[in-house]
Design a protein around this motif. Sequence first.
Motif: not given
Length: 579
Positions: A261-268
């Motif tokens: 899972l790659q979710v970098s530079c998000s608003s989480i």
Amino acid sequence: MGGVCSRKRGNQVNEEGVRVGVNRRYCKNGSSKWLLGTPFFRTTSGCQPEGVSCPTLMELCIHKICQDIDKYISFSVLPRDISQQIFDELVRSHCLNDVSLEAFRECALEDICLGDYPGVNDSWIDAISSQGSSLLSVDLSGSDVTDSGLALLKSCSNLQALAFNYCDHISESGLRHLSGLANLSSLSFKRSDAVTADSMRAFSSLVNLHELDLERCSGIHGGFAHLKGLKKLKTLNIRYCKCITDSDMEALSEFTNLRELQVSCSSITDAGVAYLKGLQNLILLNLEGCQLSASCLDSISALVALSYLNLSRCGLSDHGFDKLSGLQNLKVLNLAFNNITDACLIHLKGLSNLETLNLDSCRIGDDGLANLAGLLLLKNLELSDTEVRSTGLRFLSGLLNLESINLSFTLVTDSGLKKLSGLSSLKSLNLDARQITDVGLAALTSLTGLSHLDLFGAQITDSGTQYLRCFKNLQSLEICGGGLTDAGVKNIKDLTSLTLLNLSQNCSLTDKTLELLSGLTALVSLNVSNSRITNGGLQHLKPLKNMRSLTLESCKVTATEIRKLQSTALPNLVSFRPE
């Protein structure tokens, strides 16, 4: 490697990506060494690395056919593997066009790899789709294909991999044509406005999907609720999707087979990371650039299968890292650009399987390195822009598996480099620091296995280059401190394994340098910017047939003369400056 070769520290990744100019593997700042990404696309025969020293009879025949491609109307009577090799060679040599493509109609090709290939539009798709059920993978990234072209691929029912990255002419309604491709296992739509929360309904029937790449898609917030039936999904890339929030992480918590899972530079936030605790099969997690706190480390500690963890630029401090001590499967850990100090490294002592550790721009000093002395499997260590001094390097002397160390912008001096002399496995060493001189280079001569040596800002003189003769295996060399003349280049000319050479900022180099380098026929990238080289010296580059990137900015060289050289002698040159 720009004309002035500036080193920009702490910059975020360019969100527009690198899609033009020199291939990123030849760029100064294009290294993927610390990225936690994995390829999403099926490898085709046309994408295999070159290196065959003596061509086979088949290869010679295919080369001849490609030279005379205008003479052929159809290859449909040939065996499929032969047609595929001819097609791939035409693509590789940029000789395929809409006319020659017609010769491959109904050839039962399996792989169409045309990512970023010029001129591809809907008119090409008819011939591509004629491959029918034989077609297994298609990459049309960066093309001008529209919804109409995408619709033609519906007949290719056995498609397994499909990539339409950066395709600006496909709309939301066009995605509905994908719904019948039930055999798709890999789908990539990077930076696509067509992919929205509503249009993602078209993916719901792709029940065999294993890999989904929606990087830089700005409208997908809420769309994962439509994908609950994709129970086989193992790899998901949603990097640089600012729209992603904690509620999307809640939806992803149902993908229990997810491994990457790659979710970098998000608003989480920490709350979003908490939803991932149930993903017990996860081995790769990339949260770079997400603003998190110590609370997220408690949730991450539950992911005991993790092998790769990227927490770079997350605003973390020392607090909470004791929770990670239980992640015994960790092999890669990226903590770059956080506010961590030596106190944090105490909690890494037990990660005995760690192979790669990135501490770029952290407040790490000599005392912190003492905690790394027991990580005997460590291969790659990034210490750039830290407070490490020469005295701290003694703690690294026992890490005999180390293959790569970056000590650029540290306080290490010549005397400290002697402590690295026993690291016989070392292949890559970055010493971009003004305080390194010829004396430091002399201390490294026992490291004969080095293939990459970066002395970008070091004060190396002509006298010091004599020590480079010890590094016969060097493939990449950068010396840009300004102390070299043509006399020093004489000690570089016999490093015949070099594929990348950067001598920019050495203002005294003349056309004689290019004459000396003319025997380095393996060179792929050459930078001699800010020197006294002229148009007259370009003739010496004619033997360098493998050259793909040439940078001569701030020299007495014109783009017109480089283009003449490109057209007559350097057919593989794809990027040059001035341009």
